[in-house]
Design an enzyme around this catalytic site. Structure first.
Site, PDB file in Angstrom:
ATOM      1  N   LYS A 142      11.537  67.184  85.763  1.00  9.39           N
ATOM      2  CA  LYS A 142      12.413  68.746  86.150  1.00  9.39           C
ATOM      3  C   LYS A 142      13.180  68.693  86.777  1.00  9.39           C
ATOM      4  O   LYS A 142      14.639  69.419  86.617  1.00  9.39           O
ATOM      5  CB  LYS A 142      11.151  68.874  87.792  1.00  9.39           C
ATOM      6  CG  LYS A 142       9.591  69.670  86.514  1.00  9.39           C
ATOM      7  CD  LYS A 142       9.243  69.853  88.286  1.00  9.39           C
ATOM      8  CE  LYS A 142       7.368  71.030  87.184  1.00  9.39           C
ATOM      9  NZ  LYS A 142       6.498  70.216  87.879  1.00  9.39           N
ATOM     10  N   SER A 147       6.274  64.997  86.154  1.00  6.97           N
ATOM     11  CA  SER A 147       6.851  65.762  86.350  1.00  6.97           C
ATOM     12  C   SER A 147       8.405  65.575  86.578  1.00  6.97           C
ATOM     13  O   SER A 147       9.652  66.725  87.740  1.00  6.97           O
ATOM     14  CB  SER A 147       6.326  66.656  87.937  1.00  6.97           C
ATOM     15  OG  SER A 147       5.034  66.833  87.544  1.00  6.97           O
ATOM     16  N   SER A 198       6.856  71.056  92.775  1.00  3.94           N
ATOM     17  CA  SER A 198       6.314  70.638  91.398  1.00  3.94           C
ATOM     18  C   SER A 198       6.084  71.863  90.861  1.00  3.94           C
ATOM     19  O   SER A 198       5.122  71.441  90.188  1.00  3.94           O
ATOM     20  CB  SER A 198       6.225  69.691  91.630  1.00  3.94           C
ATOM     21  OG  SER A 198       5.885  68.942  89.778  1.00  3.94           O
TER      22      SER A 198
END
Length: 511
Positions: free
Chosen positions: A155, A152, A342
């Protein structure tokens, strides 16, 4: 909880189980080799300093958003709009950095970090970079230029590229036009993953189908529609990403990515943050919800494409004429949502906005290509970069720690103020987001509480963290630690080992 993941609530909503052999990642477009960023580049982190110094405002104090920030957030262009709702009491976190503080030495960094990197909990591949946010000087490098599965942490790259390509004030439209047949209306998805059916959707401030339905009723002059067509053709290609684990579509952290959806494709908009059951066909689900608001039966909802309005037509109900439109919150707010919680669905929607802005297909492959095009334009290194999605659920993604540290320094500097929006949602150690329950209970991590601000990444065997930290002397550093060969049952020990590294930077004098 996805099969194969550790028990207990996941600390990162990007968590996922082991992956089978995935599809081949879309190759990143390397483009023209970028000009290598100078190690001594002067970047006064004004934007970040403002974020760190003003985390919370006292009760009853009105907040004015000056200059371009007010426009990005939808305030009046002259900056006169004032938020009247009181803010919570201030909490002592994130003291401002001191630009005059001494820079840790590379030798001192090695003394502190080498023993921590050798922790067996981090597995056989640990790549790390630490840099001074003010000068860009690289202070520690172990595999810093090597592409590593980022989970993640991807991102952060999605945030920077969408803010560059679209701008922080851009709002994603959802439109309704008159259909090709009498009584037919077409709802056209623009890629707003936060759209809600009513005022109580999952995402605060989201656009509402109720408002859209009211506009349509007014435009039709009281003539009730008899059919709803769902046009989600803006997004193309597979609805699930290459390199996603088998149970991502049903595991509650990912879902089908379509141009029209409600509440991030959640089946229940009241579901909590993180895991939530997702509907299998988000566009049709949204179309049926819109039909209910118009009094159209579910059986009269179908997929299709919107007709093109006649040249020069500006009103009436001819085919293709717009009957209503609503807009998402500004992208700067969507970026905040994506990073702070997230949110994988929002991330994929934002990645497609990069593709649309750059003339690429709004697909996983098109978004990956477009994002990779933006990176060198920002003067960031592309060595080791391969992208397959915007959320980090794909194991085909590869990002280097050096790219992440330079990205954070660029966002903190004065040259690209729009990129400073990435810091608003970065979780704070021991206090917010995916770091809420970290930095404190495990030995050697307490020093990072309220000082480390970072994005986490978690897949089975993959653990990553990238962000900013202020040293004991007040020097602001950017850092990224990526691991992708952690023992499959070692999720918690790996996280603690990562937290010890960031906490050590917080205590570092490292002369």
């Amino acid at each position: 909880m996805p099969p194969g993941a550790a028990s207990g609530p996941p600390a990162d909503p990007g968590a996922a189980p082991p992956a089978p052999p995935g599809d081949t990642a879309a190759p990143a477009d390397q483009g023209t080799p970028p000009t290598p960023p100078s190690a001594l580049r002067r970047r006064l982190p004004l934007v970040l300093a403002a974020v760190l110094a003003l985390v919370l405002v006292g009760v009853g104090v009105a907040v004015v958003r000056p200059g371009p920030v007010g426009q990005w957030l939808g305030d009046d262009p002259d900056g006169s709009t004032v938020a009247e709702s009181p803010e919570p009491a201030p909490v002592a976190v994130l003291a401002a950095a001191d630009i005059g503080a001494p820079v840790p030495s590379p030798e001192g960094m090695r003394t502190v970090l080498d023993p921590l990197i050798g922790d067996a909990a981090l597995g056989d591949r640990v790549n790390l970079a630490v840099a001074d946010a003010l000068t860009g000087q690289l202070l520690f490098d172990r595999g810093g230029g090597e592409g590593t599965v980022p989970a993640s942490v991807t991102k952060l790259l999605t945030a920077v590229t969408v803010l560059t390509a679209r701008g922080p004030g851009y709002r994603i439209p959802t439109r309704v036009v008159a259909g090709a047949e009498p009584g037919e209306v077409v709802i056209v998805g623009g890629g707003d993953a936060t759209l809600s059916s009513g005022a109580k959707g999952f995402y605060p401030g989201a656009a509402s189908l109720e408002s859209l339905a009211e506009q349509v009723r007014t435009a039709l002059g009281g003539t009730p529609p008899t059919r709803v067509v769902v046009d989600s053709s803006l997004f193309s290609g597979p609805v699930y990403g290459p390199g996603w684990d088998d149970d991502i579509p049903t595991g509650g952290y990912g879902g089908a990515i379509t141009a029209l959806m409600l509440d991030g494709a959640r089946k229940d908009p009241k579901a909590g943050r993180g895991w939530a059951e997702r509907v299998p066909e988000p566009d049709l689900t949204a179309g049926r919800a819109f039909a209910r608001l118009l009094g159209v039966p579910a059986g009269a909802v179908r997929k299709g494409t919107a007709p093109v309005a006649p040249a020069g037509a500006t009103g009436g109900t001819e085919p293709g004429i717009e009957l209503g439109v609503v807009h998402s919150p500004p992208l700067i707010r969507l970026v905040d949502v994506m990073i702070s919680e997230s949110d994988n669905i929002v991330a994929e929607a934002l990645a497609r906005q990069v593709a649309l802005a750059r003339g690429q297909p709004a697909s996983f492959a098109g978004a990956a290509t477009a994002m990779a095009e933006v990176v060198p334009e920002l003067g960031l290194p592309v060595d080791g970069l391969t992208l397959a999605d915007g959320s980090g659920l794909s194991r085909n993604n590869l990002i280097s720690p050096a790219l992440l540290t330079e990205l954070l320094a660029l966002a903190a500097g004065p040259d690209r103020p729009e990129l400073g929006g990435i810091f608003g949602g970065l979780p704070v150690g021991g206090w917010s987001g995916t770091l809420r329950d970290r930095y404190g209970s495990a030995p050697g991590t307490a020093a990072g509480a309220g000082v480390v601000r970072a994005k986490t990444g978690t897949l089975t065997r993959v653990h990553a963290i990238a962000g900013v930290v202020t040293t004991a002397e007040g020097r602001l550093l950017t850092f990224a630690v990526l691991t992708d060969q952690v023992p499959p049952d070692g999720m918690e020990p790996a996280r603690v080992a990562l937290d010890r590294i960031a906490a050590a930077l917080a205590t570092c004098g490292c002369p």
